[in-house]
Design a protein around this motif. Structure first.
Motif, PDB file in Angstrom:
ATOM      1  N   ASP A  92       0.820  -1.200   0.000  1.00  0.00           N
ATOM      2  CA  ASP A  92       0.000   0.000   0.000  1.00  0.00           C
ATOM      3  C   ASP A  92       0.859   1.258   0.000  1.00  0.00           C
ATOM      4  OD1 ASP A  92      -2.699   1.212   0.205  1.00  0.00           O
ATOM      5  OD2 ASP A  92      -1.927   1.958   2.119  1.00  0.00           O
ATOM      6  N   HIS A  93       1.948   1.241   0.753  1.00  0.00           N
ATOM      7  CA  HIS A  93       2.837   2.417   0.795  1.00  0.00           C
ATOM      8  C   HIS A  93       3.407   2.715  -0.583  1.00  0.00           C
ATOM      9  CE1 HIS A  93       6.009   5.185   2.004  1.00  0.00           C
ATOM     10  NE2 HIS A  93       6.869   4.415   1.374  1.00  0.00           N
ATOM     11  N   TRP A  94       3.923   1.703  -1.241  1.00  0.00           N
ATOM     12  CA  TRP A  94       4.554   1.939  -2.532  1.00  0.00           C
ATOM     13  C   TRP A  94       3.515   2.195  -3.619  1.00  0.00           C
ATOM     14  CZ3 TRP A  94       8.927   3.795  -1.964  1.00  0.00           C
ATOM     15  CH2 TRP A  94       9.810   3.326  -0.991  1.00  0.00           C
ATOM     16  N   ARG A  95       2.317   1.659  -3.464  1.00  0.00           N
ATOM     17  CA  ARG A  95       1.243   1.996  -4.403  1.00  0.00           C
ATOM     18  C   ARG A  95       0.972   3.498  -4.366  1.00  0.00           C
ATOM     19  NH1 ARG A  95      -3.734   3.408  -3.755  1.00  0.00           N
ATOM     20  NH2 ARG A  95      -3.693   2.887  -1.526  1.00  0.00           N
ATOM     21  N   ARG A  96       0.870   4.053  -3.174  1.00  0.00           N
ATOM     22  CA  ARG A  96       0.606   5.486  -3.054  1.00  0.00           C
ATOM     23  C   ARG A  96       1.766   6.321  -3.581  1.00  0.00           C
ATOM     24  NH1 ARG A  96       0.736   6.344   1.972  1.00  0.00           N
ATOM     25  NH2 ARG A  96       0.609   4.285   2.928  1.00  0.00           N
ATOM     26  N   GLU A  97       2.990   5.890  -3.301  1.00  0.00           N
ATOM     27  CA  GLU A  97       4.160   6.630  -3.780  1.00  0.00           C
ATOM     28  C   GLU A  97       4.246   6.592  -5.312  1.00  0.00           C
ATOM     29  OE1 GLU A  97       6.729   8.348  -2.016  1.00  0.00           O
ATOM     30  OE2 GLU A  97       5.170   8.279  -0.486  1.00  0.00           O
ATOM     31  N   ILE A  98       4.040   5.435  -5.881  1.00  0.00           N
ATOM     32  CA  ILE A  98       4.100   5.297  -7.353  1.00  0.00           C
ATOM     33  C   ILE A  98       3.015   6.145  -7.998  1.00  0.00           C
ATOM     34  CG2 ILE A  98       3.791   3.667  -9.269  1.00  0.00           C
ATOM     35  CD1 ILE A  98       4.926   1.505  -7.269  1.00  0.00           C
ATOM     36  N   ARG A  99       1.822   6.066  -7.443  1.00  0.00           N
ATOM     37  CA  ARG A  99       0.708   6.806  -8.024  1.00  0.00           C
ATOM     38  C   ARG A  99       0.950   8.318  -7.955  1.00  0.00           C
ATOM     39  NH1 ARG A  99      -4.343   8.931  -7.141  1.00  0.00           N
ATOM     40  NH2 ARG A  99      -5.858   8.392  -8.765  1.00  0.00           N
ATOM     41  N   SER A 100       1.574   8.771  -6.887  1.00  0.00           N
ATOM     42  CA  SER A 100       1.795  10.213  -6.734  1.00  0.00           C
ATOM     43  C   SER A 100       2.746  10.768  -7.784  1.00  0.00           C
ATOM     44  CB  SER A 100       2.341  10.518  -5.330  1.00  0.00           C
ATOM     45  OG  SER A 100       3.686  10.074  -5.199  1.00  0.00           O
ATOM     46  N   ARG A 101       3.582   9.901  -8.391  1.00  0.00           N
ATOM     47  CA  ARG A 101       4.569  10.360  -9.379  1.00  0.00           C
ATOM     48  C   ARG A 101       4.219   9.897 -10.790  1.00  0.00           C
ATOM     49  NH1 ARG A 101       7.383  14.355  -9.036  1.00  0.00           N
ATOM     50  NH2 ARG A 101       9.009  13.454 -10.354  1.00  0.00           N
ATOM     51  N   ARG A 102       2.997   9.389 -10.989  1.00  0.00           N
ATOM     52  CA  ARG A 102       2.665   8.767 -12.262  1.00  0.00           C
ATOM     53  C   ARG A 102       2.701   9.749 -13.434  1.00  0.00           C
ATOM     54  NH1 ARG A 102      -1.910   9.968  -9.601  1.00  0.00           N
ATOM     55  NH2 ARG A 102      -3.766  10.702 -10.730  1.00  0.00           N
ATOM     56  N   ARG A 103       2.483  11.032 -13.179  1.00  0.00           N
ATOM     57  CA  ARG A 103       2.479  12.007 -14.272  1.00  0.00           C
ATOM     58  C   ARG A 103       3.867  12.584 -14.553  1.00  0.00           C
ATOM     59  NH1 ARG A 103      -2.574  13.176 -11.743  1.00  0.00           N
ATOM     60  NH2 ARG A 103      -4.330  12.767 -13.144  1.00  0.00           N
ATOM     61  N   ASP A 104       4.812  12.359 -13.664  1.00  0.00           N
ATOM     62  CA  ASP A 104       6.135  12.967 -13.802  1.00  0.00           C
ATOM     63  C   ASP A 104       7.255  11.957 -14.021  1.00  0.00           C
ATOM     64  OD1 ASP A 104       5.282  15.739 -13.209  1.00  0.00           O
ATOM     65  OD2 ASP A 104       4.813  14.911 -11.245  1.00  0.00           O
ATOM     66  N   ALA A 105       7.123  10.776 -13.453  1.00  0.00           N
ATOM     67  CA  ALA A 105       8.195   9.792 -13.539  1.00  0.00           C
ATOM     68  C   ALA A 105       8.205   9.091 -14.893  1.00  0.00           C
ATOM     69  CB  ALA A 105       8.036   8.750 -12.425  1.00  0.00           C
ATOM     70  N   PRO A 106       9.371   8.679 -15.367  1.00  0.00           N
ATOM     71  CA  PRO A 106       9.447   7.960 -16.639  1.00  0.00           C
ATOM     72  C   PRO A 106       9.018   6.510 -16.472  1.00  0.00           C
ATOM     73  CG  PRO A 106      11.618   8.138 -15.662  1.00  0.00           C
ATOM     74  CD  PRO A 106      10.698   8.911 -14.774  1.00  0.00           C
ATOM     75  N   PRO A 107       8.785   5.805 -17.572  1.00  0.00           N
ATOM     76  CA  PRO A 107       8.388   4.393 -17.477  1.00  0.00           C
ATOM     77  C   PRO A 107       9.564   3.502 -17.108  1.00  0.00           C
ATOM     78  CG  PRO A 107       8.634   5.028 -19.767  1.00  0.00           C
ATOM     79  CD  PRO A 107       8.798   6.286 -18.964  1.00  0.00           C
ATOM     80  N   ILE A 108       9.252   2.329 -16.606  1.00  0.00           N
ATOM     81  CA  ILE A 108      10.285   1.335 -16.284  1.00  0.00           C
ATOM     82  C   ILE A 108      11.137   1.026 -17.510  1.00  0.00           C
ATOM     83  CG2 ILE A 108      10.608  -1.112 -15.719  1.00  0.00           C
ATOM     84  CD1 ILE A 108       8.199  -0.886 -13.872  1.00  0.00           C
ATOM     85  N   GLY A 109      10.516   1.048 -18.688  1.00  0.00           N
ATOM     86  CA  GLY A 109      11.174   0.595 -19.906  1.00  0.00           C
ATOM     87  C   GLY A 109      12.333   1.437 -20.388  1.00  0.00           C
ATOM     88  N   ILE A 110      12.568   2.631 -19.796  1.00  0.00           N
ATOM     89  CA  ILE A 110      13.778   3.355 -20.190  1.00  0.00           C
ATOM     90  C   ILE A 110      14.941   3.000 -19.275  1.00  0.00           C
ATOM     91  CG2 ILE A 110      12.404   5.243 -21.122  1.00  0.00           C
ATOM     92  CD1 ILE A 110      13.683   6.995 -18.854  1.00  0.00           C
ATOM     93  N   GLY A 111      14.713   2.097 -18.327  1.00  0.00           N
ATOM     94  CA  GLY A 111      15.788   1.507 -17.555  1.00  0.00           C
ATOM     95  C   GLY A 111      16.589   2.505 -16.739  1.00  0.00           C
ATOM     96  N   THR A 112      17.896   2.261 -16.699  1.00  0.00           N
ATOM     97  CA  THR A 112      18.769   3.060 -15.844  1.00  0.00           C
ATOM     98  C   THR A 112      18.928   4.493 -16.330  1.00  0.00           C
ATOM     99  OG1 THR A 112      20.663   2.142 -17.038  1.00  0.00           O
ATOM    100  CG2 THR A 112      20.046   1.075 -14.979  1.00  0.00           C
ATOM    101  N   ARG A 113      18.472   4.804 -17.543  1.00  0.00           N
ATOM    102  CA  ARG A 113      18.449   6.203 -17.983  1.00  0.00           C
ATOM    103  C   ARG A 113      17.658   7.069 -17.018  1.00  0.00           C
ATOM    104  NH1 ARG A 113      16.063   5.497 -23.747  1.00  0.00           N
ATOM    105  NH2 ARG A 113      15.167   7.546 -23.262  1.00  0.00           N
TER     106      ARG A 113
END
Length: 814
Positions: free
Chosen positions: A618-639
């Motif tokens: 639940d903690h990480w669900r909320r954290e991930i959701r809070s950055r969904r509009r700004d964070a890049p996708p997993i698929g760009i990897g370590t970039r």
């Protein structure tokens, strides 16, 4: 964290410090010189003149060409130079490698991958680049000059012609602090006199910021678009992908493009009583093509090179600049294809660091007088660079032979198998050899106590802990609590940081139990013994057969479950990241996300703590959701780490773990709560790629085989996408003539594209006891479903057991 992954990325961050420029063994070179001279290019004898010419390159005063409607294409990049003048640069290593266009024109950049088009839109505001330009600076070691000469007529510069400064601006982007070149493919071409396909363009747009476009054929993904960096960085990578040829050929591997194949490292290292470090490293290489003379190695800039020889004991020309992590070596004569040579580097310097955890703690309380702080004398040693502590040739895996000579009071643990150990006076010598090629090579060192774990379920495990330092820390924290009370901070407590039991017992239990659990669910690990060493930092790291664990996991009796997950996470890297290596930087979640999920799974199944498991979800669900509009996708990897380290960790580690949680519940048998299908899928993936490299697509194929269904939609949404759905549901039940019930369920889906689809479980709690589960396909903004139940539903829950990474809300039926 696994080396090269948890903190790091495909771009290695080097620690820089003062070194001395060195050159030795000067010898003339005549091999193949006549053939090279016909092309006007000869391998350089020394590094410094080439670097100086590159750094000081300017526009030639006697060569300019008018340009009208000239097109220059490089894969996905196209320049159209409509009207203006083209200036050429002064020679570097006897050849022209630069030109500057000033005038009217345009540039286009079209990414062939959907994920890259999304990144372009996210970072630059459009999915393609199609811009008017006023100038562009080209730097190249490909066919650009010959193409220009075929189409243009060069002559003296007219009086009053402009002398644009864009070339110096371009050079400033790849010459780091006037000390070294951040584009090794360019430098290798200049030193070796090669035409190796490198192309660089610095573009001045009429509207918008300047951009940099690169074609680097040595890289796994040759096409790059960069913009000026943020927060002190010179450049920031915006988009990257393989050349059209590579995208059409799925078997293309960048590691095969390197001019040399790495055979082995042999390292003999000495740690003196005062922690002075010195070593001799032999790097064995085999040429993949004829005539290459210069090779680039990487070595921590704190380490000074004393001498360098080839295997014939002949001194070899090399260059090591001031505060420069690069070590350039020149072979004489040049190697022929298939020829093997060993480079023997003797070096020394400041590698072993020393710290006191209590000194770090003291800085937290600047209002207090240092003289009043409670004393403690905890001693901690650490290796300053786990990557570049020996001269490395790229990231190829190799056989490694390591010998350490250290004072007997220090315990050493290394990757590889301990094959020899003997005491000579006050010096303990240990020798370690790898049982399979490795590219993650490091060791640990310190005044540590040894705790051995012998458990019939697992290979032997040795735990190295700083027990004396933990006793000192307890004294420190007790004294700190007293001092806080003296200053009136009675509401702050340091006593919670006290160790209540022998730390090796608690930590050792998680190390052993997670090793046993992962062996059972994934399959046997690669190695037949393991070391876990305490380090004085807040992060963990993993190497083949060796894991680093942070001091706080030995010290703090936390009740959040974080420590247990962290210990299991680092052990899980022996399967994910080391047992199965990510094939490329885009696949890094196969290491970190898989290891993080493994820690969560261990918490739930072995420690049997559902409360902490779901709390972390639940903690990480909320954290991930809070950055969904700004964070890049997993698929760009370590970039992603170069854009925002926090977002990189959030997506690669925690969203990556959440993806496995979703697959786990997608495969869960809700009637029996049996997860054998998921466990079999994970074991299948591990055993199929054990000791090999794997891509996200490889993992997808295994998932599809076990689900017997295509899963492109799932991986496109969750790995290559950033949307997190919000479900708003309502329901209504009606009785039927046969005393059964029909339930109507309505789900509204928000915060995602209209074509977003997910299989979401629904739980019905029934009157009189019992329950039922179904899965519904939620697709589009609104979906309605109807179910026939044997009893009246008293509760309907959408997304039970945190099955989908989503926000769930209810509303009244209307």
């Amino acid at each position: 964290m696994v080396h090269g992954s948890c903190c790091s990325s495909r771009i290695v961050a080097f620690l820089l410090s003062t070194t001395t420029p060195v050159a030795a063994g000067q010898r003339s070179d005549t091999t193949n010189a006549a053939a090279a001279a016909q092309l006007g290019r000869v391998a350089a004898e020394h590094y410094e003149p080439v670097f100086d010419e590159l750094r000081k390159m300017a526009l030639s005063g006697d060569s300019i060409a008018p340009v009208h409607n000239l097109t220059l294409r490089r894969d996905a990049i196209e320049f159209h130079l409509e009207d203006g003048n083209l200036f050429v640069g002064t020679p570097v290593a006897g050849r022209t490698i630069a030109a500057v266009f000033v005038g009217q024109g345009s540039v286009s950049f079209a990414a062939p991958l959907a994920i890259e088009r999304k990144e372009l839109r996210r970072l630059l505001g459009d999915s393609t680049v199609n811009a008017r330009i006023s100038a562009v600076a080209f730097v190249f070691t490909d066919s650009t000059l010959s193409e220009l000469r075929r189409q243009l007529t060069f002559g003296p510069r007219p009086s009053g012609a402009a002398s644009p400064g864009l070339l110096g601006n371009a050079i400033d982007r790849f010459v780091v602090n006037n000390r070294w070149v951040s584009e090794p493919t360019l430098m290798a071409a200049l030193l070796n006199g090669e035409t190796n396909g490198y192309f660089y363009a610095r573009v001045k747009r009429e509207h918008g910021e300047d951009l940099t476009l690169i074609v680097d054929p040595v890289e796994a993904e040759a096409i790059e678009l960069l913009r000026d960096g943020r927060e002190g960085e010179k450049v920031q990578l915006v988009s990257e992908f393989g050349s059209a040829q590579d995208l059409a050929d799925s078997t293309a591997r960048a590691r095969d493009r390197a001019p040399f194949e790495l055979g082995s490292y042999q390292i003999d290292a000495t740690i003196a009583k005062g922690l002075d470090f010195s070593a001799t490293a032999a790097v064995r290489l085999t040429a993949r093509r004829d005539g290459v003379r210069w090779i680039r190695l990487v070595l921590l800039s704190d380490l000074r090179v004393d001498s360098l020889r080839d295997e014939g004991s002949a001194a070899t020309t090399f260059f090591r600049g001031n505060k420069n992590p690069e070590l350039w070596v020149r072979f004489d004569p040049a190697l022929r294809r298939g020829e093997t040579r060993a480079v023997r580097v003797v070096y020394h310097g400041d590698l072993i660091g020393y710290t006191s955890v209590t000194d770090e703690m003291s800085r937290w309380l600047p209002i207090m007088e240092r003289s009043k702080l409670p004393g403690a004398h905890d001693k901690w040693l650490y290796v300053k660079s786990s990557y570049a502590w020996f001269p490395r040739y790229g990231d190829q895996a190799a056989n490694v032979d390591l010998t350490f000579h250290a004072p007997k009071r220090y315990r050493v643990a290394s990757i590889g198998q301990l094959v020899e150990s003997h005491l000579d006076g006050d010096v303990m010598t240990t020798r370690w050899t790898t049982v399979r090629p490795a590219n993650q090579v490091c060791f640990s060192l310190g005044e540590l106590e040894e705790f051995k774990i012998n458990d019939p379920r697992i290979p032997p495990v040795t735990l190295h802990t700083n027990s004396d330092a933990h006793r000192q820390l307890n004294t420190f924290f007790l004294g700190m609590q007293s001092l806080l009370s003296e200053y009136g901070f009675n509401d702050l407590s340091f006593t919670k940081l006290l160790s209540s039991r022998a730390p090796e017992q608690e930590v050792g239990a998680d190390v052993a139990n997670s090793l046993a659990f992962f062996t059972r669910v994934y399959g046997p690990p690669l190695f037949d013994r393991y070391y876990a060493a305490e380090i004085p930092f807040s992060y963990g790291q993993a190497f083949p057969g060796l894991i680093y664990l942070p001091v706080w996991t030995f010290q703090t009796p936390a009740d959040s479950g974080y420590d247990e997950i962290l210990r299991a996470h680092e052990m899980a890297h022996q399967w994910w990241g080391i047992g199965v290596e990510p094939a490329g930087y885009r696949d890094h979640w196969l290491s970190e996300g898989f290891a993080e999920f493994s820690g969560w799974w261990y918490m739930q199944i072995i420690l049997r703590d559902n409360k902490k498991f779901f709390k972390h979800l639940d903690h990480w669900r909320r954290e991930i959701r809070s950055r969904r509009r700004d964070a890049p996708p997993i698929g760009i990897g370590t970039r992603a780490a170069d854009l925002n380290e926090r977002d990189y960790r959030l997506m690669t580690y925690f969203k990556g773990a959440w993806i496995l949680q979703m697959l786990r519940n997608l495969m869960l048998d809700f009637r029996t709560m049996n997860e054998d299908v998921f466990a079999a899928m994970m074991a299948d993936f591990y055993q199929q790629y054990r000791g090999k490299h794997a891509t996200t697509r490889d993992f997808q194929r295994v998932v599809e085989r076990h689900l017997d269904a295509p899963m492109d939609w799932f991986f496109e949404q969750w790995v290559n996408g950033t949307a997190i759905p919000t479900y708003i549901y309502s329901w209504h039940a009606d009785s039927t003539a046969d005393h059964k019930f029909v339930v109507r369920l309505r789900v509204r889906q928000e915060d995602v594209p209209d074509d977003f689809m997910m299989l979401v479980p629904v739980r019905f709690e029934l009157a009189g006891g019992g329950h039922a589960f179904v899965r519904v396909s939620v697709h589009g903004p609104r979906a309605e479903f109807q179910f026939r139940l044997p009893a009246e539903p008293t509760e309907v829950e959408l997304n039970p057991l945190q099955s989908v990474l989503a926000e769930v809300k209810t509303e009244d039926w209307e």
